[in-house]
Write a protein that holds these residues in place. Sequence first.
Motif, PDB file in Angstrom:
ATOM      1  N   LYS A 185     -11.410  -2.652   2.469  1.00 32.50           N
ATOM      2  CA  LYS A 185     -10.832  -1.477   1.798  1.00 32.50           C
ATOM      3  C   LYS A 185     -10.029  -0.627   2.777  1.00 32.50           C
ATOM      4  O   LYS A 185      -8.978  -0.072   2.428  1.00 32.50           O
ATOM      5  CB  LYS A 185     -11.938  -0.631   1.166  1.00 32.50           C
ATOM      6  N   LYS A 186     -10.501  -0.546   4.003  1.00 34.62           N
ATOM      7  CA  LYS A 186      -9.787   0.236   5.006  1.00 34.62           C
ATOM      8  C   LYS A 186      -8.401  -0.337   5.257  1.00 34.62           C
ATOM      9  O   LYS A 186      -7.406   0.394   5.356  1.00 34.62           O
ATOM     10  CB  LYS A 186     -10.596   0.274   6.298  1.00 34.62           C
ATOM     11  N   ILE A 187      -8.315  -1.663   5.329  1.00 29.88           N
ATOM     12  CA  ILE A 187      -7.018  -2.321   5.538  1.00 29.88           C
ATOM     13  C   ILE A 187      -6.121  -2.135   4.316  1.00 29.88           C
ATOM     14  O   ILE A 187      -4.931  -1.819   4.431  1.00 29.88           O
ATOM     15  CB  ILE A 187      -7.215  -3.813   5.840  1.00 29.88           C
ATOM     16  N   ILE A 188      -6.711  -2.340   3.145  1.00 29.50           N
ATOM     17  CA  ILE A 188      -5.939  -2.191   1.903  1.00 29.50           C
ATOM     18  C   ILE A 188      -5.375  -0.782   1.798  1.00 29.50           C
ATOM     19  O   ILE A 188      -4.185  -0.586   1.504  1.00 29.50           O
ATOM     20  CB  ILE A 188      -6.817  -2.517   0.674  1.00 29.50           C
ATOM     21  N   ASN A 189      -6.209   0.232   2.035  1.00 30.56           N
ATOM     22  CA  ASN A 189      -5.771   1.624   1.886  1.00 30.56           C
ATOM     23  C   ASN A 189      -4.684   1.989   2.885  1.00 30.56           C
ATOM     24  O   ASN A 189      -3.748   2.734   2.550  1.00 30.56           O
ATOM     25  CB  ASN A 189      -6.962   2.569   2.041  1.00 30.56           C
ATOM     26  N   LYS A 190      -4.790   1.449   4.100  1.00 26.18           N
ATOM     27  CA  LYS A 190      -3.763   1.744   5.105  1.00 26.18           C
ATOM     28  C   LYS A 190      -2.412   1.191   4.668  1.00 26.18           C
ATOM     29  O   LYS A 190      -1.386   1.882   4.739  1.00 26.18           O
ATOM     30  CB  LYS A 190      -4.161   1.161   6.467  1.00 26.18           C
ATOM     31  N   GLU A 191      -2.398  -0.052   4.208  1.00 27.69           N
ATOM     32  CA  GLU A 191      -1.118  -0.636   3.800  1.00 27.69           C
ATOM     33  C   GLU A 191      -0.656  -0.076   2.449  1.00 27.69           C
ATOM     34  O   GLU A 191       0.548   0.003   2.188  1.00 27.69           O
ATOM     35  CB  GLU A 191      -1.230  -2.158   3.766  1.00 27.69           C
ATOM     36  N   LEU A 192      -1.616   0.314   1.619  1.00 33.44           N
ATOM     37  CA  LEU A 192      -1.254   0.963   0.359  1.00 33.44           C
ATOM     38  C   LEU A 192      -0.449   2.229   0.631  1.00 33.44           C
ATOM     39  O   LEU A 192       0.559   2.506  -0.039  1.00 33.44           O
ATOM     40  CB  LEU A 192      -2.521   1.300  -0.428  1.00 33.44           C
TER      41      LEU A 192
END
Length: 238
Positions: A129-136
Amino acid sequence: MKPLRSLAAIFCVGLIIGAATFRLTRANTWSRSPVSSNSIKRASERSADPSNRLATERYRLDASQSKFIAQALRGGLLWFKGHDHLIAVRQFTGEAQLDRSSLAASSLEITAKTATMEETSSVFTDAQKKIINKELHDIVLLPDQYPDIVFKSTSVTGKATGANQYELEIKGDLRLHGVTRQITIPTRVSTTGNELRAQGDFSINRSDFMVKATSAVHGLIRVRDKLKFTFDIVGHQL
């Protein structure tokens, strides 16, 4: 004796006139009293009757009691196992106006903060989720450049489906990623006491708003063009 009789006659005439005047005045008072009392009663009843209050009811939207989810359908089967993304809008503000006597006079305005949108699907780990949110934020939404997603209604149609229940078609302008397009949002609205609840879903094509497809791990997962939004929004009467 004549003067005395004249004086007595005058006195008697005065008594007769005075009595007649008293009866007339009392009769007029009696005839007016019921009308005045009924008028006051009717005015009181009108003020107590909800149908005679202001037709338009205003509700402030409450994000803390609401759910607003963007569902990004998967387009690949790589690192994140091809799962759909469920992006929650954590913070938004707005106002809904409901006119029960003329639904066309109703309206909706809502502003969502892109910086508060984040992955919520339980299929992803906290690290994922941390990776997803950063790229989001860094690649897709760009909140520093486009901090708000704004919807303003331009027309409302619909019908009552029951006591304090309505089915509406809310048409309006959606501004996302610096682009404005007109969309229609089918909405079920209900009210209980001083609370309004609006539920429904709608879809948009991200390409219409020039939103990039990359969602995570530098493009290993590519989101399909269609994004589906579902909402269960609560508002409190002003």
